[in-house]
Design an enzyme around this catalytic site. Structure first.
Site, PDB file in Angstrom:
ATOM      1  N   ARG A   4       0.950  -1.041   0.114  1.00  0.00           N
ATOM      2  CA  ARG A   4       0.092   0.028   0.122  1.00  0.00           C
ATOM      3  C   ARG A   4       0.759   1.340   0.029  1.00  0.00           C
ATOM      4  O   ARG A   4       0.401   2.246   0.391  1.00  0.00           O
ATOM      5  CB  ARG A   4      -0.902   0.039   1.151  1.00  0.00           C
ATOM      6  CG  ARG A   4      -1.989  -1.246   1.233  1.00  0.00           C
ATOM      7  CD  ARG A   4      -2.989  -0.896   0.167  1.00  0.00           C
ATOM      8  NE  ARG A   4      -4.111  -1.781   0.314  1.00  0.00           N
ATOM      9  CZ  ARG A   4      -4.308  -2.922  -0.177  1.00  0.00           C
ATOM     10  NH1 ARG A   4      -3.268  -3.610  -0.723  1.00  0.00           N
ATOM     11  NH2 ARG A   4      -5.259  -3.645  -0.145  1.00  0.00           N
ATOM     12  N   LEU A   5       2.292   1.377  -0.398  1.00  0.00           N
ATOM     13  CA  LEU A   5       3.042   2.367  -0.510  1.00  0.00           C
ATOM     14  C   LEU A   5       2.780   2.904  -1.961  1.00  0.00           C
ATOM     15  O   LEU A   5       3.808   2.729  -2.892  1.00  0.00           O
ATOM     16  CB  LEU A   5       4.337   2.046  -0.347  1.00  0.00           C
ATOM     17  CG  LEU A   5       4.650   1.596   1.219  1.00  0.00           C
ATOM     18  CD1 LEU A   5       6.112   1.099   1.468  1.00  0.00           C
ATOM     19  CD2 LEU A   5       4.311   2.451   2.302  1.00  0.00           C
TER      20      LEU A   5
END
Length: 205
Positions: free
Chosen positions: A184-185
């Site tokens: 989720r970066l």
């Protein structure tokens, strides 16, 4: 359902200087990948009571630095644009793990530009535009079909451009490119108009 984003990275050094050029490249990727309706976008507007609304419309071109679409000027979206021209456009290319978000100001295109596009539309689409009082309440489906039949009979040849139909251009103030990332970066790079140039900012995901 958990989703892992693995498609790639988006780095500042990879961006085009102009967001419209970067958008064209991403749109080309969406077309090449076979995305259904790659030019579909979610248009967000705000009504006089502050209530936001959104709907899918089709991007019909990029002209002179603006995103262009067409619609009935009596529709909810057009009525809300008339009262508040600040809008958003969202291109949700989920299969590519990408999204583009545009915020800007909408205005009508010239009558000549509207007519030029109108003449490229299929006859049935032209008839539908005449028959539908877009966003108005109607009693039955049959009422709409009867209106379309009446228009087809009225215009057996060329279907003229309605006075209540126009193109709109959205001139962007910001254009954000989102690329899904591992853990989720995600990468979020936003072009922001500053005077006569574009400034690129990285946003936290």
């Amino acid at each position: 359902m958990r989703r892992r984003y693995t498609a790639g990275r988006l780095l500042e050094r990879d961006l085009a200087p102009d967001p419209l050029d970067e958008f064209r490249a991403w749109l080309h990727d969406a077309v090449t990948m076979g995305i259904t309706e790659p030019n579909a976008m979610i248009l967000g507007t705000v009504g006089p009571d502050g209530q936001p609304s959104s709907r899918s419309v089709l991007l019909k071109g990029i002209d002179d630095g603006a995103f262009v679409f067409f619609t009935n000027t009596g529709s909810r979206k057009a009525t809300e644009i008339a009262g508040n021209p600040r809008v958003s456009l969202c291109f949700p290319w989920i299969a590519m793990e990408r999204q583009v978000l545009v915020c800007g100001t909408a205005s009508t295109v010239s009558r000549a530009a509207t007519l030029a596009y109108w003449r490229t539309r299929p006859r049935e689409s032209q008839i539908g535009a005449w028959a539908s009082r877009q966003s108005a309440v109607i009693a039955t489906r049959e009422e709409l079909e009867a209106a379309a039949a009446e228009v087809a009979e009225r215009y057996p040849g060329e279907v003229p451009l309605p006075e209540f139909w126009s193109g709109y251009r959205v001139e962007p103030e910001t254009v954000e490119f989102w690329q899904g990332g591992i853990a989720r970066l995600h990468d979020r790079l936003r072009y922001r108009r500053a005077a006569e140039k574009w400034v690129v900012e990285r946003l936290a995901p």
